[in-house]
Design a protein around this motif. Sequence first.
Motif, PDB file in Angstrom:
ATOM      1  N   LEU A  37     -54.647  22.485  -1.593  1.00 53.11           N
ATOM      2  CA  LEU A  37     -55.752  22.280  -2.539  1.00 53.11           C
ATOM      3  C   LEU A  37     -57.106  22.573  -1.895  1.00 53.11           C
ATOM      4  O   LEU A  37     -58.032  23.042  -2.566  1.00 53.11           O
ATOM      5  N   THR A  38     -57.220  22.312  -0.584  1.00 52.18           N
ATOM      6  CA  THR A  38     -58.464  22.643   0.116  1.00 52.18           C
ATOM      7  C   THR A  38     -58.668  24.156   0.151  1.00 52.18           C
ATOM      8  O   THR A  38     -59.763  24.659  -0.108  1.00 52.18           O
ATOM      9  N   LEU A  39     -57.593  24.904   0.445  1.00 52.46           N
ATOM     10  CA  LEU A  39     -57.680  26.362   0.450  1.00 52.46           C
ATOM     11  C   LEU A  39     -57.866  26.925  -0.953  1.00 52.46           C
ATOM     12  O   LEU A  39     -58.459  27.987  -1.131  1.00 52.46           O
ATOM     13  N   THR A  40     -57.364  26.203  -1.954  1.00 52.78           N
ATOM     14  CA  THR A  40     -57.589  26.618  -3.346  1.00 52.78           C
ATOM     15  C   THR A  40     -59.081  26.594  -3.670  1.00 52.78           C
ATOM     16  O   THR A  40     -59.562  27.396  -4.471  1.00 52.78           O
ATOM     17  N   LEU A  41     -59.823  25.692  -3.025  1.00 50.63           N
ATOM     18  CA  LEU A  41     -61.272  25.638  -3.212  1.00 50.63           C
ATOM     19  C   LEU A  41     -61.935  26.919  -2.693  1.00 50.63           C
ATOM     20  O   LEU A  41     -62.867  27.447  -3.318  1.00 50.63           O
ATOM     21  N   LEU A  42     -61.439  27.442  -1.555  1.00 49.85           N
ATOM     22  CA  LEU A  42     -61.950  28.715  -1.036  1.00 49.85           C
ATOM     23  C   LEU A  42     -61.564  29.866  -1.965  1.00 49.85           C
ATOM     24  O   LEU A  42     -62.379  30.754  -2.252  1.00 49.85           O
ATOM     25  N   SER A  43     -60.323  29.849  -2.450  1.00 47.56           N
ATOM     26  CA  SER A  43     -59.862  30.864  -3.401  1.00 47.56           C
ATOM     27  C   SER A  43     -60.696  30.829  -4.680  1.00 47.56           C
ATOM     28  O   SER A  43     -61.116  31.865  -5.211  1.00 47.56           O
ATOM     29  N   PHE A  44     -60.963  29.620  -5.176  1.00 49.22           N
ATOM     30  CA  PHE A  44     -61.788  29.424  -6.361  1.00 49.22           C
ATOM     31  C   PHE A  44     -63.191  29.988  -6.140  1.00 49.22           C
ATOM     32  O   PHE A  44     -63.766  30.630  -7.024  1.00 49.22           O
ATOM     33  N   ASN A  45     -63.738  29.776  -4.931  1.00 55.29           N
ATOM     34  CA  ASN A  45     -65.074  30.269  -4.622  1.00 55.29           C
ATOM     35  C   ASN A  45     -65.116  31.792  -4.597  1.00 55.29           C
ATOM     36  O   ASN A  45     -66.077  32.400  -5.068  1.00 55.29           O
TER      37      ASN A  45
END
Length: 472
Positions: A20-28
């Motif tokens: 989920l933390t890496l999903t934040l980077l993907s989302f960005n």
Amino acid sequence: MRLKITEAFLRVWPQWVVCLTLTLLSFNNGLAIGWTSPYIAQLTSRESVVRITDEEASWIVSLLPFGRLFGAVIGSLIMEYYGGKKALLAAGLPIALSWICIIFANSAWWLYVSRTSAGISLGMFYSCFPLYMGEIANASIRGALVSTIVNGMPLGTLIGNAMGSLMSMMSFGLVSLVAIVCFLVMFLFLPQSPHYYVRCNDEKTAKKTIQWYHRKSNVNAELQVIEDFVRATAATSFREKLRQITVKKNRRGFVIIIFLFIFMQLSGLNTVVYYMETIVRSAQVTSVEPATVVILSTGIGIVVGWISVYLIDRCGRRALMTVSCGCVIMAMILLGVQFMLLEQNFDPKRLEWLPILAMILFMMMSIGLVPVPSTILSELFPDDLKSIAGFTASITSALFAFICSKTYQPLIELMTEKCVFWMYAIIMTMCLVFTYVAVPETKGKTLQEIQEMLSETSKKRGKSLETKGTVK
């Protein structure tokens, strides 16, 4: 039943935290992609405070895939020498710089730097995250974790499109900068993968990391498996790694990921998605606003993408690729038929359902064509070839994204819409055949089991060829 689910979650929740933390980077990164559509229109208008020409706008659009090529190289080098965690932390820095440039932009040059930085971040991200997740994830949920991260990007794109119509460019940059700072702070406190510490001969820290990522597991047994995997192919020089690539099972792995990422781009991912509203208008859809069709289709794509998170470790990679390719083939055929009938002067009002259905079917690519290549990348390679594999996949994807986006309009002018869409249908048919013939099913297998499976397949094929030669 609930008790079993709870116990299973308690064993793997740290892996989901990383996911989920890496999903934040993907989302960005998705926000950076979604920024383009609303703000290019605003910046080229006469009322814009920061006025840009159409030529400058074309550079702003194309610099993101251009920067991605450099990001693929940078990300792979950092991953090779400093590990996946540091490489992904580094991937957050260029996108942060991108938003800072957006906040202070008062000329096209600020936007050039912004888009190039965003592209570098995207290239670094795609060359590193599947390999990092492959090292920390349980075999039973590896596909779901990678698929979740991949689906953060289209969600960010959709929200970026919506934000662009509601707030100023400076406000967009500020919100996005806060989001990426949150990622950097959260990810900083997460541990490296146990594979990294084994490579560094730090057994004590490797055990602690295994304990953190794999709760209630046999730490010594897990450590032994990782040590066997890492040391089985511990090449000490770049020349040795190049020799490793020529080994049959590794060569097969590189062929598979190269073609999967090429097919992903040639499916229309960077053309139909970017030109969707234009395509709907050209198809003479009037009963529904073209922008509404785009939002509906994109929303369905996001829902389908999240469904793939559930299905990828249950139905398998090949099944999702088959469904995805089949739907995209039907979508491209329908679009080709629509434009052929329009050329024959059919009443467009009787045909409006064709392009709408085609766009919905096209977004089924999110169930297989988008998440599966990254999942396969996280699984196929021995430890010493991971950084080279990540680089190969990322630069292949970036190069073909750039080629597809640049050649779409000239191809339309040269061949007409119907021929271009039918060409995509033929390419996706080739992808379907390639999936059945070449892509192994890796569902539920550990990294070591996948290597053994690839070795056995290569030996069987070698023996089969020798037998044929003997018969001749």
